[in-house]
Scaffold this active site. Sequence first.
Site, PDB file in Angstrom:
ATOM      1  N   ARG A 141      37.786  28.334 -52.372  1.00 18.32           N
ATOM      2  CA  ARG A 141      36.995  27.380 -53.271  1.00 18.32           C
ATOM      3  C   ARG A 141      37.420  26.109 -52.405  1.00 18.32           C
ATOM      4  O   ARG A 141      38.849  25.811 -51.991  1.00 18.32           O
ATOM      5  CB  ARG A 141      37.067  27.233 -54.629  1.00 18.32           C
ATOM      6  CG  ARG A 141      36.256  28.190 -55.209  1.00 18.32           C
ATOM      7  CD  ARG A 141      35.100  28.080 -55.268  1.00 18.32           C
ATOM      8  NE  ARG A 141      34.186  29.073 -55.919  1.00 18.32           N
ATOM      9  CZ  ARG A 141      33.486  30.167 -55.501  1.00 18.32           C
ATOM     10  NH1 ARG A 141      33.773  30.436 -54.116  1.00 18.32           N
ATOM     11  NH2 ARG A 141      32.817  30.903 -56.166  1.00 18.32           N
ATOM     12  N   ASP A 196      34.676  27.243 -45.041  1.00 13.92           N
ATOM     13  CA  ASP A 196      33.402  27.666 -45.504  1.00 13.92           C
ATOM     14  C   ASP A 196      33.106  27.010 -47.061  1.00 13.92           C
ATOM     15  O   ASP A 196      32.116  27.340 -47.331  1.00 13.92           O
ATOM     16  CB  ASP A 196      33.628  29.126 -45.739  1.00 13.92           C
ATOM     17  CG  ASP A 196      32.103  29.908 -45.815  1.00 13.92           C
ATOM     18  OD1 ASP A 196      31.263  29.355 -45.341  1.00 13.92           O
ATOM     19  OD2 ASP A 196      32.002  30.898 -46.959  1.00 13.92           O
ATOM     20  N   GLU A 227      31.501  19.857 -52.067  1.00 12.31           N
ATOM     21  CA  GLU A 227      30.285  20.537 -51.179  1.00 12.31           C
ATOM     22  C   GLU A 227      28.913  20.725 -51.995  1.00 12.31           C
ATOM     23  O   GLU A 227      27.969  20.497 -51.372  1.00 12.31           O
ATOM     24  CB  GLU A 227      30.806  22.197 -51.024  1.00 12.31           C
ATOM     25  CG  GLU A 227      30.605  23.013 -52.133  1.00 12.31           C
ATOM     26  CD  GLU A 227      30.958  24.259 -51.887  1.00 12.31           C
ATOM     27  OE1 GLU A 227      32.037  24.671 -51.010  1.00 12.31           O
ATOM     28  OE2 GLU A 227      30.264  25.182 -52.296  1.00 12.31           O
ATOM     29  N   HIS A 248      29.545  27.554 -46.921  1.00 12.42           N
ATOM     30  CA  HIS A 248      29.526  28.492 -47.938  1.00 12.42           C
ATOM     31  C   HIS A 248      28.579  29.902 -47.738  1.00 12.42           C
ATOM     32  O   HIS A 248      28.098  30.273 -48.543  1.00 12.42           O
ATOM     33  CB  HIS A 248      29.158  28.118 -49.236  1.00 12.42           C
ATOM     34  CG  HIS A 248      29.842  28.756 -50.525  1.00 12.42           C
ATOM     35  ND1 HIS A 248      30.554  27.855 -51.577  1.00 12.42           N
ATOM     36  CD2 HIS A 248      30.209  29.939 -50.753  1.00 12.42           C
ATOM     37  CE1 HIS A 248      31.188  28.700 -52.365  1.00 12.42           C
ATOM     38  NE2 HIS A 248      30.914  30.013 -52.016  1.00 12.42           N
TER      39      HIS A 248
HETATM   40  P1  NAI Z   1      39.774  39.000 -56.648  1.00 11.04           P
HETATM   41  O1  NAI Z   1      39.795  38.938 -57.932  1.00 11.04           O
HETATM   42  O2  NAI Z   1      39.621  40.353 -56.320  1.00 11.04           O
HETATM   43  O3  NAI Z   1      41.148  38.558 -56.013  1.00 11.04           O
HETATM   44  C1  NAI Z   1      41.871  37.261 -56.316  1.00 11.04           C
HETATM   45  C2  NAI Z   1      43.435  37.465 -56.042  1.00 11.04           C
HETATM   46  O4  NAI Z   1      43.969  36.300 -56.247  1.00 11.04           O
HETATM   47  C3  NAI Z   1      43.947  38.416 -57.133  1.00 11.04           C
HETATM   48  O5  NAI Z   1      44.691  39.467 -56.274  1.00 11.04           O
HETATM   49  C4  NAI Z   1      44.974  37.681 -57.874  1.00 11.04           C
HETATM   50  O6  NAI Z   1      45.902  38.240 -58.544  1.00 11.04           O
HETATM   51  C5  NAI Z   1      45.046  36.422 -57.110  1.00 11.04           C
HETATM   52  N1  NAI Z   1      45.486  35.207 -57.804  1.00 11.04           N
HETATM   53  C6  NAI Z   1      45.139  34.853 -59.214  1.00 11.04           C
HETATM   54  N2  NAI Z   1      45.748  33.751 -59.368  1.00 11.04           N
HETATM   55  C7  NAI Z   1      46.367  33.313 -58.341  1.00 11.04           C
HETATM   56  C8  NAI Z   1      47.441  32.372 -58.239  1.00 11.04           C
HETATM   57  N3  NAI Z   1      47.791  31.437 -59.170  1.00 11.04           N
HETATM   58  N4  NAI Z   1      48.196  32.456 -57.017  1.00 11.04           N
HETATM   59  C9  NAI Z   1      47.912  33.328 -56.178  1.00 11.04           C
HETATM   60  N5  NAI Z   1      47.120  34.421 -55.975  1.00 11.04           N
HETATM   61  C10 NAI Z   1      46.291  34.295 -57.330  1.00 11.04           C
HETATM   62  O7  NAI Z   1      38.805  38.172 -55.873  1.00 11.04           O
HETATM   63  P2  NAI Z   1      37.935  38.217 -54.489  1.00 11.04           P
HETATM   64  O8  NAI Z   1      36.731  38.894 -54.732  1.00 11.04           O
HETATM   65  O9  NAI Z   1      38.940  38.737 -53.425  1.00 11.04           O
HETATM   66  O10 NAI Z   1      37.495  36.800 -54.191  1.00 11.04           O
HETATM   67  C11 NAI Z   1      38.601  35.634 -53.978  1.00 11.04           C
HETATM   68  C12 NAI Z   1      37.962  34.336 -54.039  1.00 11.04           C
HETATM   69  O11 NAI Z   1      37.012  34.318 -52.915  1.00 11.04           O
HETATM   70  C13 NAI Z   1      37.243  34.101 -55.106  1.00 11.04           C
HETATM   71  O12 NAI Z   1      37.929  33.645 -56.569  1.00 11.04           O
HETATM   72  C14 NAI Z   1      36.049  32.891 -54.693  1.00 11.04           C
HETATM   73  O13 NAI Z   1      36.550  31.773 -55.239  1.00 11.04           O
HETATM   74  C15 NAI Z   1      35.986  33.323 -53.296  1.00 11.04           C
HETATM   75  N6  NAI Z   1      34.791  33.817 -52.936  1.00 11.04           N
HETATM   76  C16 NAI Z   1      34.094  33.005 -51.736  1.00 11.04           C
HETATM   77  C17 NAI Z   1      33.064  33.550 -51.215  1.00 11.04           C
HETATM   78  C18 NAI Z   1      32.297  32.668 -50.024  1.00 11.04           C
HETATM   79  O14 NAI Z   1      31.066  32.809 -49.910  1.00 11.04           O
HETATM   80  N7  NAI Z   1      32.920  31.912 -49.316  1.00 11.04           N
HETATM   81  C19 NAI Z   1      32.357  34.735 -51.932  1.00 11.04           C
HETATM   82  C20 NAI Z   1      32.907  35.253 -52.799  1.00 11.04           C
HETATM   83  C21 NAI Z   1      34.194  34.930 -53.273  1.00 11.04           C
END
Ligand code: NAI
Length: 349
Positions: free
Chosen positions: A238, A262, A267, A299
């Site tokens: 993000r 991205d 944005e 994005h």
């Molecule tokens: P996920 O929930 O599987 O993984 C997120 C990880 O971040 C978890 O392992 C969690 O423990 C960790 N985390 C939580 N708080 C934290 C902190 N304060 N410091 C460090 N690590 C922390 O989520 P996923 O599916 O891997 O997605 C990650 C991010 O990617 C989403 O939150 C979203 O913002 C972004 N995203 C971007 C997309 C795009 O098109 N560019 C599409 C989908 C998601």
Amino acid sequence: MTNPKKIAFFDAKPYDKRSFDEVNKDYGFDINYFDAHLDENTVELSQGFDGVCAFVNDTLNKNVIDHLNEHKIGVIGLRCAGYNNVDFKAAYGKIHVLRVPAYSPYAVAEHAAALILALNRKTHRAYYRTRDANFSINGLMGFDLHGKTAGIVGTGKIGKCLISILKGFGMRVLAYDKFPDKDYAEKEGINYVSFEELASKSDIISLHCPLNEETEWLINKESINRMKDGVILINTGRGKLIDTQALIDGLKSGKIGSAGLDVYEEENQYFFEDRSAEVISDDVLARLLMFPNVLVTSHQGFFTKEAVKNIAETTLGNFKEYFEGGYLKNEICYKCDQHCRKKDGKRCF
Ligand code: NAI
């Protein structure tokens, strides 16, 4: 026969309509597509609907949520994984918020890998040169990924996919996560370290944690100072994970070798829209776009055929569960965050 439930679908793009109309053949919802973002100015459009479908740059603050509640909207179906744009406190007890927790972590991880490869070997610049019959390779030198260190912030679904891709290149991986998965680390031979250590030892840093109060501006002047000279920084998480002005300063000083973005802090006015005939009034974005070593994508990390189909299927499945009164397995609420799974099969409220 009951009337089909009516869904107000905000920020609709042609590809959304195609994928949702196709999947909706199995659900039969009455979907009304609005081009507009959902915010204080457009929330009136939700009058007379049973549910609202929103995306990453829609505004779901207290004002908008209260308005939706006045319109007797009981459910918001986010067609994305991230949910930093929702005021859950305002929604709690009034409106159920559902999301698509996973649709293709591969899509985003592969996009992050594409940014790394392009920036390191300057493919984005080579493309323009050869089209102009400039076959010089001066200034296009990269480095071997093999043997270098990748720092992955957030080892959830996407972070883990990227780790396996980068290990395929022969990279060493350092990881930072608030909730480290120690079994995974042992199995995969990766090391969890502090964020500070990751920042100081990585040749490439890629962000895959959610945006929240703890992670906002995780990449700032101080953390950038700690990084290796010439580091490649990738953000498909993000925009607000990075203090963009600090990033620009780091790029200007040469501390940051290149950046693949991205997502961007501000944005919503630009990403997903064609603004090519207008003047960019956001000076920070305009500055970013001027760097030869910055690659901005709009994005599009999620944007693969497989992901788009999965998003439509899960989103409409979420609405069905809500309207049929069932357990909402993809609900997120004020009390029940992603790490606090409801086990009793009951709704949050
Ligand atoms: P996920 O929930 O599987 O993984 C997120 C990880 O971040 C978890 O392992 C969690 O423990 C960790 N985390 C939580 N708080 C934290 C902190 N304060 N410091 C460090 N690590 C922390 O989520 P996923 O599916 O891997 O997605 C990650 C991010 O990617 C989403 O939150 C979203 O913002 C972004 N995203 C971007 C997309 C795009 O098109 N560019 C599409 C989908 C998601």
